[in-house]
Design an enzyme around this catalytic site. Sequence first.
Site, mmCIF file in Angstrom:
data_model
loop_
_atom_site.group_PDB
_atom_site.id
_atom_site.type_symbol
_atom_site.label_atom_id
_atom_site.label_comp_id
_atom_site.label_asym_id
_atom_site.label_seq_id
_atom_site.Cartn_x
_atom_site.Cartn_y
_atom_site.Cartn_z
ATOM 1 N N LYS A 1 -86.967 17.158 -14.784
ATOM 2 C CA LYS A 1 -87.410 15.874 -15.304
ATOM 3 C C LYS A 1 -87.981 14.943 -14.244
ATOM 4 C CE LYS A 1 -86.924 16.215 -19.631
ATOM 5 N NZ LYS A 1 -88.099 15.984 -20.480
HETATM 6 C C1 LIG Z 1 -81.602 20.363 -18.962
HETATM 7 C C2 LIG Z 1 -83.009 20.427 -19.439
HETATM 8 N N1 LIG Z 1 -83.746 19.360 -19.498
HETATM 9 C C3 LIG Z 1 -85.050 19.445 -19.923
HETATM 10 C C4 LIG Z 1 -85.629 20.628 -20.278
HETATM 11 C C5 LIG Z 1 -87.050 20.713 -20.731
HETATM 12 O O1 LIG Z 1 -87.329 19.620 -21.346
HETATM 13 P P1 LIG Z 1 -88.701 19.195 -21.941
HETATM 14 O O2 LIG Z 1 -88.951 20.047 -23.123
HETATM 15 O O3 LIG Z 1 -88.377 17.801 -22.299
HETATM 16 O O4 LIG Z 1 -89.760 19.283 -20.917
HETATM 17 C C6 LIG Z 1 -84.924 21.688 -20.243
HETATM 18 C C7 LIG Z 1 -85.603 22.920 -20.572
HETATM 19 O O5 LIG Z 1 -85.251 23.993 -20.164
HETATM 20 C C8 LIG Z 1 -83.588 21.613 -19.832
HETATM 21 O O6 LIG Z 1 -82.866 22.712 -19.792
#
Ligand SMILES: Cc1ncc(COP(=O)(O)O)c(C=O)c1O
Length: 333
Positions: free
Chosen positions: A47
């Site tokens: 993120k």
């Molecule tokens: C802990 C975590 N946060 C975020 C994501 C991906 O998020 P986004 O679809 O918001 O890019 C993942 C995807 O594997 C994840 O495991």
Amino acid sequence: MATKVLTDADALKRIGNTPIVKLESLSNDKVSYYAKLEGHNPFGSVKDRAAFWMIKDAEEKGKITRGQTIIIEPTSGNTGIALAGIANLLGYQVEIVIPEKASEETKKIIASLGAKMYETSDDLCPKVGAGTDQSIALATSIASSRPDKYFSPNQYSNEANFLGHYKGTGPEIWKQTEGKITHFFTGVGTGGTVTGISTYLKEQNPKIKTIGVQPQQNHLIQGLRNFEESAKPDLFLRRENVVDDWITITNEQAFAAVKEIFQKEKMLVSPSSATVYAAMKKYPISEGVVVGIFADDGRKFKILYAQQKIFSAEEFDRALKEAKHVSNIVYMN
Ligand SMILES: Cc1ncc(COP(=O)(O)O)c(C=O)c1O
């Protein structure tokens, strides 16, 4: 483990360019499996990319001003940590609306990075969709009461979240596999990761298959979304056809994988990374090069892993000392 405390200057430069490691426990003569370790981003997860790109984009469009704007965002954790860390470095105050079920460690990190926090009784991942989502509703109502002061990046529809992966993570994976990748696995939250990376990879080679990994309904996997119980975010809907196939992993399979990965790979991973590992293990592939996104590592999950009887507190501390591939960066501003 020696730790490195980030200074303002190097934190932002260290977003992206995360390592990729071979998973020997899954690989065989015909198929090589790799994990892309997003826990090596400066604030510990995939993120960081979305947060950085969304803030830079808002600055470039003149929507926010350093020292004046308050950034507010609903998040199940990692976006909160990333925004708190990155926006703070850039001179913004940050307010985070978070489901109370998010891990205690996650909340502590967000608080230690100086962000204000509001807790809601949502599920682990805010449920985008009619009337179900308290975090999004609360963030929206706070932001709309003072539009001159507040800005919500809104990761669920912000195109900069997609672009961070289309221009960053996707090209990195293509380069790191020397263009040999055949299958790509990731969990989905907002959809930024899956759509950004897959769109880029399929432009290089349309034969590459994307497998979306979802947790069971009523799951315990922070950051991921199950689309039978939660509506698809706008960002994901714009390009949902990039997903060729879906696989669902139960809580039990995911937590068993946390232990298995430590035993076989000496890696201490997060529940969502273990979910991706379990999916790569279960999904039949006869030949190729497979990459899965390990969105963060296990450092934030000591309490959850004790509750789930995966590692006692002592076992966790020992595992963390022995673990390979854990970033040595301490998140702080
Ligand atoms: C802990 C975590 N946060 C975020 C994501 C991906 O998020 P986004 O679809 O918001 O890019 C993942 C995807 O594997 C994840 O495991």
